[in-house]
Motif scaffolding. Structure first.
Motif, mmCIF file in Angstrom:
data_model
loop_
_atom_site.group_PDB
_atom_site.id
_atom_site.type_symbol
_atom_site.label_atom_id
_atom_site.label_comp_id
_atom_site.label_asym_id
_atom_site.label_seq_id
_atom_site.Cartn_x
_atom_site.Cartn_y
_atom_site.Cartn_z
ATOM 1 N N UNK A 250 0.856 -1.183 0.000
ATOM 2 C CA UNK A 250 0.000 0.000 0.000
ATOM 3 C C UNK A 250 0.894 1.235 0.000
ATOM 4 N N UNK A 251 0.563 2.187 -0.867
ATOM 5 C CA UNK A 251 1.281 3.460 -0.920
ATOM 6 C C UNK A 251 0.318 4.556 -0.473
ATOM 7 N N UNK A 252 0.778 5.396 0.443
ATOM 8 C CA UNK A 252 -0.043 6.528 0.889
ATOM 9 C C UNK A 252 0.464 7.793 0.216
ATOM 10 N N UNK A 253 -0.181 8.193 -0.876
ATOM 11 C CA UNK A 253 0.110 9.439 -1.595
ATOM 12 C C UNK A 253 -1.226 9.957 -2.109
ATOM 13 N N UNK A 254 -1.703 11.050 -1.555
ATOM 14 C CA UNK A 254 -3.018 11.566 -1.948
ATOM 15 C C UNK A 254 -4.069 10.457 -1.835
ATOM 16 N N UNK A 255 -4.106 9.779 -0.712
ATOM 17 C CA UNK A 255 -4.989 8.647 -0.488
ATOM 18 C C UNK A 255 -4.173 7.373 -0.393
ATOM 19 N N UNK A 256 -4.869 6.263 -0.265
ATOM 20 C CA UNK A 256 -4.199 4.966 -0.170
ATOM 21 C C UNK A 256 -4.378 4.214 -1.488
ATOM 22 N N UNK A 257 -3.286 3.645 -1.973
ATOM 23 C CA UNK A 257 -3.310 2.902 -3.230
ATOM 24 C C UNK A 257 -2.695 1.534 -2.961
ATOM 25 N N UNK A 258 -3.510 0.487 -3.097
ATOM 26 C CA UNK A 258 -3.045 -0.874 -2.803
ATOM 27 C C UNK A 258 -2.875 -1.640 -4.104
#
Ligand code: FES
Length: 89
Positions: free
Chosen positions: A3-11
């Motif tokens: 999961x990447x947290x950049x302008x929200x969470x992106x899994x």
């Protein structure tokens, strides 16, 4: 998955579209380029947009990472969608 947290969470599934089932991390929990603007595969250096998962540089341009759907629980924690678990086995 990671999961990447950049302008929200992106899994995303931790598998590069260039070669199936290739693990992508540089080292444990390290998936981004040095300035943290792209996801980078450690095998051949493909770079992916964090929000869309589209490969923008490298051997699989135009292909995408597989998104993992997250469920936001009321207590502030996250869970992976049951559908994701069933399709990954
Ligand atoms: S396996 Fe990821 S760029 Fe080749």
């Amino acid at each position: 998955m990671f999961v990447v947290r950049r302008n929200g969470l992106h899994a995303w599934r931790k598998a590069c579209p260039h070669w199936a089932n290739t693990s992508m991390a540089w080292r444990k929990d390290a998936f981004l380029n040095p300035d943290g603007t792209r996801i980078v595969c450690s095998a051949h250096g493909a770079q992916f947009d964090i929000a869309t998962g589209v490969c923008t540089l490298g051997p699989c341009i135009g292909e995408t990472l597989v998104r993992v759907s997250l469920i936001y629980l009321g207590d502030g924690s996250l869970a992976v969608s049951r559908n994701e678990l069933e399709t990954s086995t």
